[in-house]
Scaffold this motif. Structure first.
Motif, PDB file in Angstrom:
ATOM      1  N   HIS A   1       0.844  -1.188   0.000  1.00  0.00           N
ATOM      2  CA  HIS A   1       0.000   0.000   0.000  1.00  0.00           C
ATOM      3  C   HIS A   1       0.885   1.245   0.000  1.00  0.00           C
ATOM      4  O   HIS A   1       1.729   1.415   0.886  1.00  0.00           O
ATOM      5  CB  HIS A   1      -0.917   0.008   1.220  1.00  0.00           C
ATOM      6  CG  HIS A   1      -1.833  -1.178   1.287  1.00  0.00           C
ATOM      7  ND1 HIS A   1      -3.071  -1.200   0.687  1.00  0.00           N
ATOM      8  CD2 HIS A   1      -1.665  -2.401   1.874  1.00  0.00           C
ATOM      9  CE1 HIS A   1      -3.650  -2.370   0.903  1.00  0.00           C
ATOM     10  NE2 HIS A   1      -2.813  -3.114   1.621  1.00  0.00           N
ATOM     11  N   VAL A   2       0.689   2.109  -0.988  1.00  0.00           N
ATOM     12  CA  VAL A   2       1.454   3.347  -1.077  1.00  0.00           C
ATOM     13  C   VAL A   2       0.795   4.387  -0.188  1.00  0.00           C
ATOM     14  O   VAL A   2      -0.399   4.690  -0.335  1.00  0.00           O
ATOM     15  CB  VAL A   2       1.520   3.854  -2.533  1.00  0.00           C
ATOM     16  CG1 VAL A   2       2.282   5.180  -2.600  1.00  0.00           C
ATOM     17  CG2 VAL A   2       2.184   2.806  -3.421  1.00  0.00           C
ATOM     18  N   VAL A   3       1.579   4.939   0.747  1.00  0.00           N
ATOM     19  CA  VAL A   3       1.071   5.964   1.661  1.00  0.00           C
ATOM     20  C   VAL A   3       1.506   7.353   1.197  1.00  0.00           C
ATOM     21  O   VAL A   3       0.699   8.274   1.103  1.00  0.00           O
ATOM     22  CB  VAL A   3       1.568   5.689   3.095  1.00  0.00           C
ATOM     23  CG1 VAL A   3       1.102   6.797   4.047  1.00  0.00           C
ATOM     24  CG2 VAL A   3       1.107   4.325   3.578  1.00  0.00           C
TER      25      VAL A   3
ATOM     26  N   PHE B   1       9.400   8.379   0.416  1.00  0.00           N
ATOM     27  CA  PHE B   1       8.432   7.435  -0.130  1.00  0.00           C
ATOM     28  C   PHE B   1       8.021   6.531   1.020  1.00  0.00           C
ATOM     29  O   PHE B   1       8.866   5.910   1.667  1.00  0.00           O
ATOM     30  CB  PHE B   1       9.057   6.618  -1.258  1.00  0.00           C
ATOM     31  CG  PHE B   1       8.149   5.578  -1.845  1.00  0.00           C
ATOM     32  CD1 PHE B   1       7.185   5.935  -2.773  1.00  0.00           C
ATOM     33  CD2 PHE B   1       8.266   4.243  -1.477  1.00  0.00           C
ATOM     34  CE1 PHE B   1       6.337   4.973  -3.335  1.00  0.00           C
ATOM     35  CE2 PHE B   1       7.433   3.285  -2.030  1.00  0.00           C
ATOM     36  CZ  PHE B   1       6.462   3.649  -2.966  1.00  0.00           C
ATOM     37  N   THR B   2       6.714   6.446   1.287  1.00  0.00           N
ATOM     38  CA  THR B   2       6.220   5.683   2.432  1.00  0.00           C
ATOM     39  C   THR B   2       5.217   4.636   1.967  1.00  0.00           C
ATOM     40  O   THR B   2       4.369   4.918   1.110  1.00  0.00           O
ATOM     41  CB  THR B   2       5.555   6.613   3.465  1.00  0.00           C
ATOM     42  OG1 THR B   2       6.497   7.606   3.881  1.00  0.00           O
ATOM     43  CG2 THR B   2       5.080   5.846   4.682  1.00  0.00           C
ATOM     44  N   PHE B   3       5.330   3.437   2.542  1.00  0.00           N
ATOM     45  CA  PHE B   3       4.438   2.340   2.152  1.00  0.00           C
ATOM     46  C   PHE B   3       4.306   1.363   3.309  1.00  0.00           C
ATOM     47  O   PHE B   3       5.025   1.452   4.315  1.00  0.00           O
ATOM     48  CB  PHE B   3       4.976   1.628   0.904  1.00  0.00           C
ATOM     49  CG  PHE B   3       6.288   0.913   1.115  1.00  0.00           C
ATOM     50  CD1 PHE B   3       6.329  -0.455   1.375  1.00  0.00           C
ATOM     51  CD2 PHE B   3       7.496   1.601   1.077  1.00  0.00           C
ATOM     52  CE1 PHE B   3       7.530  -1.110   1.584  1.00  0.00           C
ATOM     53  CE2 PHE B   3       8.704   0.954   1.280  1.00  0.00           C
ATOM     54  CZ  PHE B   3       8.729  -0.401   1.527  1.00  0.00           C
ATOM     55  N   ARG B   4       3.436   0.403   3.160  1.00  0.00           N
ATOM     56  CA  ARG B   4       3.312  -0.699   4.118  1.00  0.00           C
ATOM     57  C   ARG B   4       2.838  -1.929   3.362  1.00  0.00           C
ATOM     58  O   ARG B   4       2.203  -1.821   2.304  1.00  0.00           O
ATOM     59  CB  ARG B   4       2.342  -0.367   5.261  1.00  0.00           C
ATOM     60  CG  ARG B   4       0.897  -0.219   4.836  1.00  0.00           C
ATOM     61  CD  ARG B   4      -0.031   0.054   6.018  1.00  0.00           C
ATOM     62  NE  ARG B   4      -1.425   0.072   5.618  1.00  0.00           N
ATOM     63  CZ  ARG B   4      -2.042   1.115   5.128  1.00  0.00           C
ATOM     64  NH1 ARG B   4      -1.419   2.268   5.001  1.00  0.00           N
ATOM     65  NH2 ARG B   4      -3.329   1.034   4.777  1.00  0.00           N
ATOM     66  N   CYS B   5       3.137  -3.097   3.894  1.00  0.00           N
ATOM     67  CA  CYS B   5       2.705  -4.366   3.306  1.00  0.00           C
ATOM     68  C   CYS B   5       1.757  -5.068   4.269  1.00  0.00           C
ATOM     69  O   CYS B   5       1.881  -4.935   5.498  1.00  0.00           O
ATOM     70  CB  CYS B   5       3.903  -5.263   2.997  1.00  0.00           C
ATOM     71  SG  CYS B   5       5.048  -4.563   1.787  1.00  0.00           S
TER      72      CYS B   5
ATOM     73  N   GLU C   1       3.464  -2.689   9.042  1.00  0.00           N
ATOM     74  CA  GLU C   1       4.428  -1.691   9.523  1.00  0.00           C
ATOM     75  C   GLU C   1       4.681  -0.626   8.455  1.00  0.00           C
ATOM     76  O   GLU C   1       4.877  -0.939   7.279  1.00  0.00           O
ATOM     77  CB  GLU C   1       5.744  -2.367   9.893  1.00  0.00           C
ATOM     78  CG  GLU C   1       6.798  -1.408  10.436  1.00  0.00           C
ATOM     79  CD  GLU C   1       8.059  -2.141  10.874  1.00  0.00           C
ATOM     80  OE1 GLU C   1       8.878  -1.513  11.567  1.00  0.00           O
ATOM     81  OE2 GLU C   1       8.220  -3.318  10.512  1.00  0.00           O
ATOM     82  N   THR C   2       4.677   0.633   8.861  1.00  0.00           N
ATOM     83  CA  THR C   2       4.947   1.728   7.946  1.00  0.00           C
ATOM     84  C   THR C   2       6.441   1.850   7.716  1.00  0.00           C
ATOM     85  O   THR C   2       7.232   1.891   8.663  1.00  0.00           O
ATOM     86  CB  THR C   2       4.391   3.050   8.500  1.00  0.00           C
ATOM     87  OG1 THR C   2       2.967   2.937   8.647  1.00  0.00           O
ATOM     88  CG2 THR C   2       4.705   4.206   7.565  1.00  0.00           C
ATOM     89  N   VAL C   3       6.837   1.894   6.451  1.00  0.00           N
ATOM     90  CA  VAL C   3       8.243   1.990   6.058  1.00  0.00           C
ATOM     91  C   VAL C   3       8.407   3.261   5.229  1.00  0.00           C
ATOM     92  O   VAL C   3       7.650   3.490   4.278  1.00  0.00           O
ATOM     93  CB  VAL C   3       8.679   0.765   5.224  1.00  0.00           C
ATOM     94  CG1 VAL C   3      10.132   0.902   4.766  1.00  0.00           C
ATOM     95  CG2 VAL C   3       8.482  -0.523   6.021  1.00  0.00           C
ATOM     96  N   THR C   4       9.388   4.078   5.579  1.00  0.00           N
ATOM     97  CA  THR C   4       9.645   5.315   4.846  1.00  0.00           C
ATOM     98  C   THR C   4      11.074   5.308   4.334  1.00  0.00           C
ATOM     99  O   THR C   4      12.011   5.064   5.089  1.00  0.00           O
ATOM    100  CB  THR C   4       9.428   6.547   5.742  1.00  0.00           C
ATOM    101  OG1 THR C   4       8.077   6.567   6.205  1.00  0.00           O
ATOM    102  CG2 THR C   4       9.704   7.841   4.968  1.00  0.00           C
TER     103      THR C   4
ATOM    104  N   ALA D   1       0.399   6.714  -6.788  1.00  0.00           N
ATOM    105  CA  ALA D   1      -0.348   7.702  -6.017  1.00  0.00           C
ATOM    106  C   ALA D   1      -0.665   7.143  -4.642  1.00  0.00           C
ATOM    107  O   ALA D   1      -0.747   5.917  -4.445  1.00  0.00           O
ATOM    108  CB  ALA D   1      -1.643   8.071  -6.744  1.00  0.00           C
ATOM    109  N   ALA D   2      -0.849   8.029  -3.687  1.00  0.00           N
ATOM    110  CA  ALA D   2      -1.258   7.599  -2.350  1.00  0.00           C
ATOM    111  C   ALA D   2      -2.551   6.812  -2.454  1.00  0.00           C
ATOM    112  O   ALA D   2      -3.489   7.206  -3.153  1.00  0.00           O
ATOM    113  CB  ALA D   2      -1.433   8.816  -1.444  1.00  0.00           C
ATOM    114  N   GLY D   3      -2.604   5.687  -1.768  1.00  0.00           N
ATOM    115  CA  GLY D   3      -3.773   4.822  -1.806  1.00  0.00           C
ATOM    116  C   GLY D   3      -3.666   3.677  -2.781  1.00  0.00           C
ATOM    117  O   GLY D   3      -4.505   2.763  -2.743  1.00  0.00           O
ATOM    118  N   ASP D   4      -2.660   3.691  -3.660  1.00  0.00           N
ATOM    119  CA  ASP D   4      -2.462   2.560  -4.558  1.00  0.00           C
ATOM    120  C   ASP D   4      -2.176   1.287  -3.764  1.00  0.00           C
ATOM    121  O   ASP D   4      -1.458   1.317  -2.756  1.00  0.00           O
ATOM    122  CB  ASP D   4      -1.294   2.817  -5.513  1.00  0.00           C
ATOM    123  CG  ASP D   4      -1.662   3.723  -6.664  1.00  0.00           C
ATOM    124  OD1 ASP D   4      -2.855   3.924  -6.914  1.00  0.00           O
ATOM    125  OD2 ASP D   4      -0.733   4.247  -7.324  1.00  0.00           O
ATOM    126  N   ALA D   5      -2.701   0.176  -4.235  1.00  0.00           N
ATOM    127  CA  ALA D   5      -2.438  -1.141  -3.646  1.00  0.00           C
ATOM    128  C   ALA D   5      -1.893  -2.035  -4.750  1.00  0.00           C
ATOM    129  O   ALA D   5      -2.594  -2.304  -5.732  1.00  0.00           O
ATOM    130  CB  ALA D   5      -3.713  -1.727  -3.042  1.00  0.00           C
TER     131      ALA D   5
END
Length: 296
Positions: free
Chosen positions: A3-5, A59-63, A96-99, A140-144
């Protein structure tokens, strides 16, 4: 799912270049920094995976589940449960949020299990101008993004040496080098050039000594990433992965594949110097760089 944050400025999915499209004028795309891209794959144990190329950190995301991750680039670090260096494999917990942080122009994120995307014309690389690729736009933010089965968790903690971005840029004399004035051909390998603000995945424009070519324009010919074209103004342009497939400006040199990341990662105002090499030396440098990506 990944998930792109926070998507960065212009992040895309990239893969090995699309080799089948040149005959119809479609650039190969692929990574702007091939060595950092290959190192991220090597760390994640995914030699054929599509990765995320980040332009404009953070760039921030989580799995959704526990995943092995690898991040590379010129100047990168990772903030997750703790601060981690780049060029090292690590495991993120489920959710977990990863930046990804740093000043790298291009950073690469590879996920254990890979991005579960189908190739388009033989590659999962994104070419934004024509919206080609399985995800044919900037993230974009919200992409999965779907992922393959999680694997490789035991690789956590493994490292590869970070690429050096200060070495001279090795280049082979181009097919049109003899069309330039003798002083211009000599200046290309003897003088420094500064990186201009016009730099993206299509190419990097340089400023420095004027490279004059008094002859008529060349017939349009095929060009590849790394080719150094010189328009009539005399300021060279180093072509990138999204550059056109043909051109009519003379090519004074071709940047060796192992040095393309040095040009791509250079920031505006930084200075570059080119060093002449023969094709055998360029191939040897690429193989040595590949060996340097061996996981320790």
């Amino acid at each position: 799912m990944l998930h792109v944050v926070e998507p960065g400025l212009r992040s895309t999915v990239q893969d090995d270049p699309r080799v089948a499209g040149a005959r119809i004028g479609l650039p190969g795309s692929g990574p702007a920094d091939p060595l950092a891209f290959a190192a991220a794959r090597a760390l994640a144990g995914e030699p054929a995976a599509a990765v995320i190329e980040v332009v404009g950190l953070p760039f921030t995301f989580r799995c959704d589940d526990r995943r092995l991750l690898a991040v590379t680039g010129r100047d990168v670090s990772v903030r997750a449960s703790s601060r981690l260096p780049g060029w090292m494999a690590f495991v993120a917990r489920a959710g977990e949020t990863v930046t990804v942080l740093g000043g790298s122009r291009y950073a690469y994120v590879c996920v254990g299990g890979g991005l579960a995307l189908e190739p388009v014309l033989g590659s999962r690389a994104t070419y934004l101008p024509a919206r080609v690729g399985p995800l044919p736009r900037a993230l974009a933010a919200g992409d999965a993004i779907p992922l393959g089965p999680a694997r490789g968790l035991e690789r956590a903690g493994q490292r590869v040496p970070a690429a050096r971005y200060v070495a001279p840029v090795e280049a082979i004399a181009g097919p049109h080098a003899e069309r330039f004035e003798r002083d211009a051909a000599r200046a290309f390998f003897a003088e420094e050039f500064s990186v201009g603000s016009e730099a993206d995945r299509m190419g990097v424009r340089l400023a420095g000594p004027e490279l004059r070519w008094p002859h008529a324009d060349v017939l349009t010919c095929g060009v590849l990433p790394g080719a150094v074209q010189v328009p009539r103004g005399g300021s060279p342009i180093v072509l990138g992965p999204d550059a056109q497939t043909t051109g009519g400006y003379p090519v004074i040199a071709v940047v060796a594949a192992a040095s393309r990341g040095i040009v791509a990662q250079a920031l505006p105002g930084e200075r570059l110097r080119f060093a002449p090499v023969d094709p055998a030396r360029a191939v040897a440098a690429l193989r040595a760089a590949g060996a340097g990506s061996a996981v320790a």
